[in-house]
Enzyme design. Structure first.
Site, short mmCIF file in Angstrom:
data_model
loop_
_atom_site.label_atom_id
_atom_site.label_comp_id
_atom_site.label_asym_id
_atom_site.label_seq_id
_atom_site.Cartn_x
_atom_site.Cartn_y
_atom_site.Cartn_z
N GLY A 47 0.80 -1.22 0.00
CA GLY A 47 0.00 0.00 0.00
C GLY A 47 0.83 1.27 0.00
O GLY A 47 0.29 2.36 0.09
N CYS A 48 2.14 1.14 -0.09
CA CYS A 48 3.02 2.31 -0.15
C CYS A 48 3.48 2.50 -1.59
O CYS A 48 3.85 1.53 -2.25
CB CYS A 48 4.25 2.11 0.75
SG CYS A 48 3.87 2.02 2.50
N ALA A 49 3.46 3.73 -2.05
CA ALA A 49 3.94 4.01 -3.41
C ALA A 49 5.45 3.77 -3.48
O ALA A 49 5.95 3.21 -4.44
CB ALA A 49 3.60 5.44 -3.80
#
Length: 140
Positions: A47-49
């Site tokens: 969920g982290c870019a």
């Protein structure tokens, strides 16, 4: 590692956002480098870019252990956000971590409203992951 109280105190002296961003980057540089062997898909925060890895260590009472964390990111600002999150959570009992709201702390120092939507979502994902690690330990 810089303590949470020190981070909050330092932020109170920084008026300009450019100075605050530079400070976040400095905090990230102060994180110990995570060994390459720990940068696995299992340790990657989803969920982290940017790429973020988180490793959890436990000690003490198995029913309510003290959790310490190692974190790493490939992006300078995100690495600083990791450092702040670790200052908030690392070294606390699982029961404390489950109740702590890091996003409240990030809001108090004025960071949340200055993060891009992607970074804010990544921060939320990291906080969820840390809280989930604590809840798993409590349920064991």
């Amino acid at each position: 590692m810089t303590s949470l109280d020190q981070i909050i105190d330092d932020f109170s002296f920084l008026d300009e956002w450019e100075d605050r961003y530079r400070y976040v980057i400095e905090l990230g540089k102060s994180l110990p480098e995570m060994p390459e062997a720990l940068r696995t898909s299992e340790n990657k925060v989803q969920g982290c870019a940017s790429q973020v890895w988180l490793v959890t260590h436990t000690a003490g009472d198995p029913g309510n252990p003290v959790l310490t964390f190692e974190g790493e990111s490939d992006a300078h600002i995100v690495r600083g956000l990791v450092a702040i999150a670790l200052a908030i959570y690392s070294g606390k009992r699982a029961s404390e971590i489950a109740k702590l709201d890091a996003l409240e702390v990030f809001g108090k120092i004025g960071l949340i409203e200055h993060l891009s939507a992607q970074r804010a979502n990544g921060l939320r994902s990291m906080v969820r992951r840390i809280k989930s690690e604590a809840e798993v330990r409590l349920a064991a």
